[in-house]
Design an enzyme around this catalytic site. Structure first.
Site, PDB file in Angstrom:
ATOM      1  N   HIS A  44       0.848  -1.214   0.000  1.00 18.23           N
ATOM      2  CA  HIS A  44       0.000   0.000   0.000  1.00 18.23           C
ATOM      3  C   HIS A  44       0.874   1.252   0.000  1.00 18.23           C
ATOM      4  CE1 HIS A  44      -3.091   2.923   1.210  1.00 18.23           C
ATOM      5  NE2 HIS A  44      -2.202   3.335   2.095  1.00 18.23           N
ATOM      6  N   HIS A  96       1.500   5.052  -2.287  1.00 20.50           N
ATOM      7  CA  HIS A  96       1.819   6.443  -1.875  1.00 20.50           C
ATOM      8  C   HIS A  96       3.073   7.003  -2.516  1.00 20.50           C
ATOM      9  CE1 HIS A  96      -1.098   7.366   1.280  1.00 20.50           C
ATOM     10  NE2 HIS A  96      -0.997   6.126   1.693  1.00 20.50           N
ATOM     11  N   GLU A 125      -5.601   9.534  -0.012  1.00 24.92           N
ATOM     12  CA  GLU A 125      -5.973   8.107   0.030  1.00 24.92           C
ATOM     13  C   GLU A 125      -7.020   7.744  -1.027  1.00 24.92           C
ATOM     14  OE1 GLU A 125      -3.515   6.606   3.269  1.00 24.92           O
ATOM     15  OE2 GLU A 125      -4.429   5.853   1.451  1.00 24.92           O
ATOM     16  N   SER A 127      -4.031   0.884  -4.723  1.00 25.39           N
ATOM     17  CA  SER A 127      -3.452  -0.364  -4.181  1.00 25.39           C
ATOM     18  C   SER A 127      -4.522  -1.434  -3.968  1.00 25.39           C
ATOM     19  CB  SER A 127      -2.720  -0.079  -2.863  1.00 25.39           C
ATOM     20  OG  SER A 127      -3.570   0.585  -1.947  1.00 25.39           O
TER      21      SER A 127
HETATM   22  N1  HBI Z   1       0.982   6.146   9.829  1.00 22.66           N
HETATM   23  N2  HBI Z   1       2.666   4.827   8.907  1.00 22.66           N
HETATM   24  C1  HBI Z   1       1.546   5.573   8.736  1.00 22.66           C
HETATM   25  N3  HBI Z   1       1.002   5.734   7.512  1.00 22.66           N
HETATM   26  C2  HBI Z   1      -0.115   6.472   7.315  1.00 22.66           C
HETATM   27  O1  HBI Z   1      -0.600   6.620   6.175  1.00 22.66           O
HETATM   28  C3  HBI Z   1      -0.727   7.082   8.429  1.00 22.66           C
HETATM   29  C4  HBI Z   1      -0.142   6.903   9.690  1.00 22.66           C
HETATM   30  N4  HBI Z   1      -0.712   7.469  10.773  1.00 22.66           N
HETATM   31  C5  HBI Z   1      -1.906   8.293  10.705  1.00 22.66           C
HETATM   32  C6  HBI Z   1      -2.452   8.383   9.324  1.00 22.66           C
HETATM   33  N5  HBI Z   1      -1.868   7.836   8.275  1.00 22.66           N
HETATM   34  C7  HBI Z   1      -3.752   9.095   9.042  1.00 22.66           C
HETATM   35  O2  HBI Z   1      -4.500   9.250  10.234  1.00 22.66           O
HETATM   36  C8  HBI Z   1      -3.532  10.456   8.417  1.00 22.66           C
HETATM   37  O3  HBI Z   1      -4.782  11.033   8.135  1.00 22.66           O
HETATM   38  C9  HBI Z   1      -2.817  11.334   9.354  1.00 22.66           C
HETATM   39 FE    FE Z   2      -2.171   5.220   3.133  1.00 26.20          FE
END
Ligand code: HBI
Ligand code: FE
Length: 296
Positions: free
Chosen positions: A135, A140, A183, A202
Site C-alpha cells: 500500500h 503512496h 488516500e 493499491s
Molecule cells: N501512519 N505509517 C503511517 N502511515 C499512514 O498513512 C498514516 C499513519 N498514521 C496516521 C495516518 N496515516 C492518518 O490518520 C492520516 O490522516 C494522518
Molecule cells: Fe495510506
C-alpha cells in the site's frame, strides 16, 4: 544486520480492531524478505498495473515508471531514495506500521515518507486492514516524484502539526482532507476521471468500484465540504472527491486553516453518502460534463 523487526498489526479484540501504533524507524530488512514476500509483491504489482491502465492518472503511471519500480522484486528503499531525493527531496523511512498522527505529520513536514517494512502474507493478497509495504510503496510513494504533489504532501504535514496543536476537531477536519485526497482522490483528465488516491490504486476492487460502479457519489473538490464529510475505513467509499489538478490541491492548502476550523466547528459533519445541493456531481467515469442540482 540487526534482527528482523517484528510485524506490527492491528489488535483484534472483542471490541473489534484496535490499531496498534509504533513509532520506531527501522532499516528495511531487505535480505530477510522471503521468496513468498517477493512473489506477493510481484503478483500485486503486475495485477494492479493491469487494472490501472486507463484508470490511474497519467501522473501516477509516469511517476511510478520514472522511479524504476518493477514487479521483479520488492524495491530497496535505498535505491528509490536516490531517485526520489534528486526529484523532489523526499526520502523513504522504514516503519513498523501506523504511526501516531503527530509523528506521521512531522515526518511529512520534513519530506520523509514512512513506509511499512513488511508486506502482507499470500493469504492477505486481496485485502489487508492496515497499510503494508505494498500500500505504501506502490500506492503512496510514486506521486512523491511529482513536484506539485510533493509540495502538497509537505504542506499537509505542516498543517497537520498545527492542527494537532489546535485540537481534536481541527485534526479530524484535516484527516478527512487526507482521506478524500491522498488516500481516495480522483482527478479529472480530458479523457475522463482517473484515480490518484493510494487507497484506491493499491486495491483491485476499489480501482474498479471508484470509477465504474453506479453506487458512489463523485463530487467536485470543495475544501470545506471535504473537511465536514465523515468516512469509514472498512468499506469502499460512498463518496469520492474529484480534483481538476494537483495545483488545485496545492492552492487549496495555502491559506491558514485556523479560520476554517473555527467556521467548521459551528457546522454539522456530513454523512459519507450524502449529496448536497450545489455539489458538483460527476457521472461515473465522465471526463467533461458534470451536472449539479443548480445546473442551468
Ligand atoms: N501512519 N505509517 C503511517 N502511515 C499512514 O498513512 C498514516 C499513519 N498514521 C496516521 C495516518 N496515516 C492518518 O490518520 C492520516 O490522516 C494522518
Ligand atoms: Fe495510506
Amino acid at each position: 544486520m540487526s534482527a528482523t523487526p517484528r510485524r506490527v498489526e492491528n489488535l483484534h479484540t472483542d471490541k473489534g480492531k484496535v490499531p496498534v501504533y509504533a513509532t520506531g524507524i527501522v532499516e528495511q530488512p531487505w535480505d530477510d524478505y522471503s521468496a513468498d514476500d517477493h512473489a506477493t509483491w510481484a503478483t500485486l504489482y503486475a495485477r494492479q498495473r493491469e487494472v490501472l491502465a486507463g484508470r490511474a492518472s497519467d501522473e501516477f503511471i509516469q511517476a511510478q515508471d520514472a522511479m524504476g519500480m518493477t514487479p521483479d522484486r520488492i524495491p530497496r528503499f535505498a535505491d528509490l531514495n536516490e531517485v526520489l531525493r534528486d526529484a523532489t527531496g523526499w526520502t523513504l523511512i522504514g516503519v513498523e506500521g501506523l504511526l501516531p498522527e503527530l509523528d506521521f505529520f512531522d515526518h511529512l513536514a520534513n519530506r520523509r515518507f514512512p513506509v511499512t517494512w513488511w508486506i502482507r502474507r499470500p493469504d492477505q493478497v486481496d485485502y489487508i486492514e492496515e497499510p503494508d509495504l505494498f500500500h505504501d510503496l506502490f500506492g503512496h510513494v510514486p506521486l512523491l516524484m511529482n513536484p506539485v504533489f510533493a509540495d502538497y504532501m509537505e504542506a499537509y504535514g505542516r498543517g497537520g502539526v498545527k492542527a494537532h496543536g489546535i485540537g481534536p476537531e481541527a485534526l479530524q477536519n484535516l484527516t478527512r482532507l487526507y482521506w478524500y485526497t491522498v488516500e481516495f482522490g480522483l482527478i479529472r483528465q480530458k479523457d475522463g476521471l482517473r484515480i490518484y488516491g493510494s487507497g484506491i490504486v493499491s486495491s483491485k476492487g476499489e480501482s474498479l468500484h471508484s470509477l465504474e460502479s453506479a453506487a458512489p457519489n463523485r463530487i467536485g473538490f470543495d475544501l470545506e465540504r471535504i473537511m465536514r464529510t465523515r468516512y469509514r475505513i472498512d468499506t469502499y467509499q460512498k463518496t469520492y472527491f474529484v480534483i481538476d489538478s494537483f495545483e488545485q490541491l496545492m492552492d487549496a492548502t495555502r491559506p491558514d486553516f485556523t479560520p476554517i476550523y473555527a467556521r467548521l466547528a459551528r457546522q454539522d459533519s456530513i454523512p459519507a453518502g450524502t449529496v448536497l445541493d450545489g455539489d458538483k456531481v460527476y457521472q461515473r467515469g465522465s471526463g467533461e460534463g458534470w451536472a449539479s442540482d443548480g445546473d442551468v
